[in-house]
Design an enzyme around this catalytic site. Structure first.
Site, short mmCIF file in Angstrom:
data_model
loop_
_atom_site.label_atom_id
_atom_site.label_comp_id
_atom_site.label_asym_id
_atom_site.label_seq_id
_atom_site.Cartn_x
_atom_site.Cartn_y
_atom_site.Cartn_z
N TRP A 1 2.61 1.66 -3.37
CA TRP A 1 1.67 2.03 -4.41
C TRP A 1 1.47 3.55 -4.45
O TRP A 1 1.34 4.15 -5.53
CB TRP A 1 0.32 1.35 -4.17
CG TRP A 1 -0.77 1.87 -5.06
CD1 TRP A 1 -0.93 1.63 -6.40
CD2 TRP A 1 -1.82 2.77 -4.71
NE1 TRP A 1 -2.03 2.31 -6.88
CE2 TRP A 1 -2.59 3.01 -5.86
CE3 TRP A 1 -2.20 3.38 -3.51
CZ2 TRP A 1 -3.71 3.84 -5.86
CZ3 TRP A 1 -3.31 4.21 -3.51
CH2 TRP A 1 -4.05 4.42 -4.66
N HIS A 2 1.49 4.20 -3.29
CA HIS A 2 1.33 5.65 -3.27
C HIS A 2 2.53 6.34 -3.91
O HIS A 2 2.38 7.42 -4.51
CB HIS A 2 1.16 6.15 -1.83
CG HIS A 2 -0.23 5.97 -1.30
ND1 HIS A 2 -0.60 4.89 -0.53
CD2 HIS A 2 -1.35 6.73 -1.44
CE1 HIS A 2 -1.88 4.99 -0.22
NE2 HIS A 2 -2.35 6.10 -0.76
N GLY A 3 3.71 5.76 -3.79
CA GLY A 3 4.88 6.36 -4.41
C GLY A 3 6.16 5.89 -3.75
O GLY A 3 6.15 5.42 -2.62
N MET B 1 0.83 -1.20 0.00
CA MET B 1 0.00 0.00 0.00
C MET B 1 0.87 1.26 0.00
O MET B 1 0.61 2.21 -0.73
CB MET B 1 -0.92 -0.01 1.21
CG MET B 1 -1.87 1.17 1.33
SD MET B 1 -1.18 2.57 2.26
CE MET B 1 -1.02 1.86 3.90
N GLY B 2 1.94 1.27 0.81
CA GLY B 2 2.83 2.42 0.86
C GLY B 2 3.55 2.64 -0.46
O GLY B 2 3.58 3.76 -0.98
#
Length: 400
Positions: free
Chosen positions: A330-332, A327-328
């Site tokens: 995926w944000h960048g 998840m982290g």
């Protein structure tokens, strides 16, 4: 330069175009008709003009991306008819992820934006990879090119979700609502769009534009993490993030209703969560359920099958860490986003162990006083997470 480049749901003028473009679709649904070609033209108009502003590099990137994903999905669909090799599945999934990997990694390497980047690539990737996984699982039995593109390019949720699933979306698309149901959906659409306006154009503006800049300036001026302005930044940013994103999501769901599609809700009163697991069932729901189904559960099954850990709680803790780190990332690819994922991985893993091992929790979990304390602790932990996500701690420390 003359094209109407408007941020989706970020400008009231955007809705003038939305209403004008979708009214014929709603009238058609009222008479139990779908104008498939017109819907495609509407989606393309919004994507090519408003989201990209007519920029040829953005349009080219989108075109290349679509061709790449179409080839992968259709070739894998044909392959699945004769074989079920897991390594081919892994390879196709990785190839589907390659464009977004380039888009996320390149800025971290040389500080420039990838030529493959365009608005909405993150959410399109979720849809494409989800289809590949569900083809392998047998959830999707048939997949036509037309249906695939319709799902991928659905205008209301194209740029920032909510993240839908192909089977649910396709069934919804084919089942045209009866008139009473359609009018109820229209009533809900008006409610969601108006509430979204309140969230995004009033409350998010108050927190994000009126309060946050001055608090950031005070926090930087005072220096250090532990002071009142920094604490204010933490809470104000958290509320700004919620009202901005929840407002967008509500308006996207409302716009979907007008098109006869009941897109899943993305938020369910997250600030009433009584523990961190409860929070992730209420916050960015379509993302958390996607990750739960396609990352967490599969990692957990893998570690159990391979017997990597003797303790089942260690299995779950490992799966939570992987899930939240994904998840982290995926944000960048930045310290803030990766730290945010790691932080929530620790929280989820820790709470899983506490939940299963603590006699205190088992004895008091249903008592009102415990729920109140648990809610207070959870909300502060969530706000700390948002503060990490914002990148402000790094900026403040660099300014010291």
């Amino acid at each position: 330069q003359q094209l109407p480049h408007l941020e989706p749901y970020g400008n009231p003028q955007y809705f003038v175009y939305v209403i004008a473009a979708t009214l014929p679709i709603f009238i058609g649904l009222f008479f139990k008709k779908r104008f498939a070609w017109y819907e495609v033209l509407v989606s393309l108009f919004f994507i090519v003009t408003m989201l990209t502003g007519g920029k040829t590099n953005q349009i080219a990137a989108l075109g290349i991306y679509l061709i790449w994903q179409i080839l992968l999905v259709l070739l894998y669909k044909q392959y699945r008819k004769v074989r079920d090799g897991k390594w081919i599945f892994y390879l196709v999934s990785l190839l589907s992820l390659l464009p977004i990997i380039f888009v996320k990694v390149q800025p971290a390497i040389n500080g420039t934006q990838s030529l493959l980047g365009f608005v909405g690539i993150s959410y399109l990737t979720f849809r494409s990879v989800g289809i590949i996984i569900e083809l392998r699982d047998g959830v999707i039995k048939e997949l036509k090119l037309w249906e695939y593109l319709r799902f991928l390019l659905f205008m209301p949720t194209f740029s920032s979700g909510p993240i839908d699933r192909f089977k649910r979306f396709n069934e919804d698309y084919k089942a045209i609502p009866e008139r009473d149901e359609l009018m109820n959906m229209l009533e809900q659409a008006v409610k969601y769009i108006m509430l979204g306006f309140l969230y995004k154009f009033v409350l998010a503006q108050i927190f994000g534009s009126m309060l946050l800049p001055s608090l950031k300036a005070q926090a930087l001026a005072q220096g250090g993490i532990f002071n009142l302005p920094t604490l204010g930044v933490m809470y104000v940013f958290g509320f700004d993030l919620f009202f901005d994103f929840a407002g967008y999501s509500l308006m996207a769901v409302g716009s979907s209703n007008i098109l006869g599609i009941q897109t899943p809700m993305n938020f369910n009163k997250p600030f009433l969560s009584i523990d961190i697991k409860d929070f992730w069932t209420r916050w960015h729901i379509t993302l958390s359920t996607w990750l739960r189904d396609f990352v967490f559960s599969r990692v957990l099954m893998q570690v159990i099958r391979k017997k990597w850990f003797k303790n089942r709680l260690h299995n779950a803790a490992y799966a939570y860490m992987v899930n939240m780190l994904v998840m982290g990332f995926w944000h960048g690819i930045s310290v803030s986003y990766i730290a945010y994922g790691f932080y929530h991985g620790i929280l989820m893993s820790g709470f899983e162990i506490y939940q299963k091992k603590s006699t205190f929790y088992k004895k008091h979990k249903n008592k009102t006083w415990y729920k109140l304390i648990s809610w207070f602790v959870t909300m502060n932990l969530v706000m700390v997470g948002f503060f990490i996500f914002s990148g402000e701690p790094y900026k403040i420390m660099m300014a010291i």
